[in-house]
Design an enzyme around this catalytic site. Structure first.
Site, mmCIF file in Angstrom:
data_model
loop_
_atom_site.group_PDB
_atom_site.id
_atom_site.type_symbol
_atom_site.label_atom_id
_atom_site.label_comp_id
_atom_site.label_asym_id
_atom_site.label_seq_id
_atom_site.Cartn_x
_atom_site.Cartn_y
_atom_site.Cartn_z
ATOM 1 N N GLU A 45 0.822 -1.205 0.000
ATOM 2 C CA GLU A 45 0.000 0.000 0.000
ATOM 3 C C GLU A 45 0.857 1.256 0.000
ATOM 4 O OE1 GLU A 45 -1.784 -2.690 3.279
ATOM 5 O OE2 GLU A 45 0.082 -2.577 2.133
ATOM 6 N N ALA A 147 10.758 -38.315 -7.216
ATOM 7 C CA ALA A 147 11.041 -38.718 -8.596
ATOM 8 C C ALA A 147 11.171 -40.233 -8.640
ATOM 9 C CB ALA A 147 12.313 -38.062 -9.103
ATOM 10 N N ARG A 177 12.643 -24.926 -6.149
ATOM 11 C CA ARG A 177 13.616 -24.432 -5.168
ATOM 12 C C ARG A 177 13.583 -22.911 -5.078
ATOM 13 N NH1 ARG A 177 18.972 -28.001 -6.899
ATOM 14 N NH2 ARG A 177 18.153 -30.047 -6.290
ATOM 15 N N THR A 189 20.739 -38.931 1.455
ATOM 16 C CA THR A 189 20.860 -38.323 0.122
ATOM 17 C C THR A 189 22.182 -37.584 -0.013
ATOM 18 O OG1 THR A 189 18.458 -38.099 -0.067
ATOM 19 C CG2 THR A 189 19.805 -36.666 -1.463
ATOM 20 N N GLU A 287 13.191 -32.755 -0.747
ATOM 21 C CA GLU A 287 13.539 -33.516 -1.955
ATOM 22 C C GLU A 287 13.942 -34.958 -1.670
ATOM 23 O OE1 GLU A 287 15.885 -31.781 -4.988
ATOM 24 O OE2 GLU A 287 15.301 -29.723 -4.516
#
Length: 361
Positions: A45, A147, A177, A189, A287
């Site tokens: 605003e 995936a 991301r 991972t 992920e």
């Protein structure tokens, strides 16, 4: 005009504040627009009214979220609106923040300004859904990315996983991301893939990189550690994790955060996410790996699913699926995407949407 304000709102990256857009108009003529660019900067605003100047007097202000009536990093927006000479204010959504005392709408009305609320309220709410969860529940809004191959595997029998999906799908992940404050993976991972977790195949800033690592298995030589001075990197671990390993990671620039553990000695994901929210993480992309994804789904903490399916078969002796958990007893009890959106990313299928959790466990 509210549609224009909603489009303007999407241009900012104000986390941990909500996206807000504003339009100053007279009849069907746009005088000025504005959005909240970054936390600590002027609200939408104020930006629009400053651009409008004296032309704002007697005009209408359209704003996607109720103007604030409290002091934060910036002064109350209602004061600026009242001084501007705006005659009418149209609000998309009333402020859902339970910690805010006193409504901006009532202050504007008391000053003699006409106020209309609820214009495209559903769209205005959807725009800031992650922030609403953040301020009402104290947890980040979580997007879980998976995936898999056609037969639901994430790697071959030898453990090879690059690549289950193609470069177009990977570019889409980089877009995800860039939309989030942080990206998280499990330490498995990190050990297996040594990822960068940066934005390279899309435009946007790098998110904070986070690893769940109960025993501090991440080596100081991992890419996440060696680049921690360039891209903020956090490791969430348990109170019992060795202090010597923490010092080695801290020397690389990694921030180690200790949170509660489960009875099995692993990081408690609910405590981990609450700690992240306390540090201003509103939107979190997860992920992997399979154990982390399973913990998040079993705890019913994922808000959206983003699943990429590669057109290949990895065989029954391939690595387990992308989610390691007990799973539901029946299909009726399974979490599911309630309004799935299907796309093609190159040769891969991509389905995503909000997750629904049936009441039956």
């Amino acid at each position: 005009m509210m549609g224009r304000a909603l489009a303007e709102a999407r241009l900012g990256r104000p986390s941990p504040n909500p996206n807000v857009g504003a339009v100053v108009a007279r009849d069907d003529q746009v005088i000025a627009v504005g959005h909240h660019e970054r936390a600590g900067m002027d609200h939408a605003e104020v930006v629009a009214l400053r651009e409008a100047g004296d032309a704002a007097r007697g005009a209408t202000l359209y704003v996607t979220l109720e103007p604030c009536n409290h002091h934060g990093r910036t002064p109350p927006c209602v004061d600026v609106i009242i001084r501007s000479g705006i005659k009418r204010v149209v609000v998309g959504l009333r402020d859902p923040n339970p910690h805010v005392q006193g409504g901006g709408v009532e202050v504007l009305q008391a000053a003699g300004i006409e106020v209309e609320s609820g214009v495209r309220a559903a769209d205005a709410k959807l725009l800031i859904e992650p922030w609403i969860k953040y301020v009402t529940v104290g947890l980040p809004y979580i997007k879980l990315k998976i995936a898999v191959s056609l037969d639901g595997r994430i790697a071959t029998r030898t453990g090879a996983s690059k690549w289950v999906t193609g470069m177009e799908a990977r570019a889409k992940v980089h877009e995800l991301r860039a939309q989030c404050d942080a990206v998280m993976v499990g330490v498995g991972t990190v050990v297996a893939d040594d990822p960068q977790l940066t934005v390279r195949d899309a435009q946007g800033a790098n998110p904070i990189r986070i690893t769940l690592d109960s025993k501090l298995r991440m080596a100081p030589t991992a890419v996440l550690a060696t680049t921690a001075h360039e891209v903020p990197t956090w490791v969430l671990t348990t109170p019992e994790a060795p202090e010597a390993l923490e010092r080695a990671l801290s020397a690389q620039g990694v921030e180690v955060i200790r949170v509660a553990r489960t009875s099995e000695g692993r990081v408690d994901v609910s405590s981990a996410f609450r700690a992240l929210a306390q540090r201003g993480i509103v939107k979190l992309l997860i992920e992997g790996g399979a154990e982390l994804a399973g913990s998040v789904l079993a705890s019913r903490l994922a808000d959206e699913l983003h699943v990429f399916i590669g057109p290949l078969l990895l065989g029954p002796r391939g690595r387990p699926g992308a989610v390691d958990w007990a799973g539901p007893s029946t299909p009726a009890e399974a979490p599911r995407i309630i309004d799935p959106k299907w796309e093609l990313c190159g040769r891969d299928a991509y389905v995503h949407g909000v997750v629904s959790y049936p009441n039956a466990r």
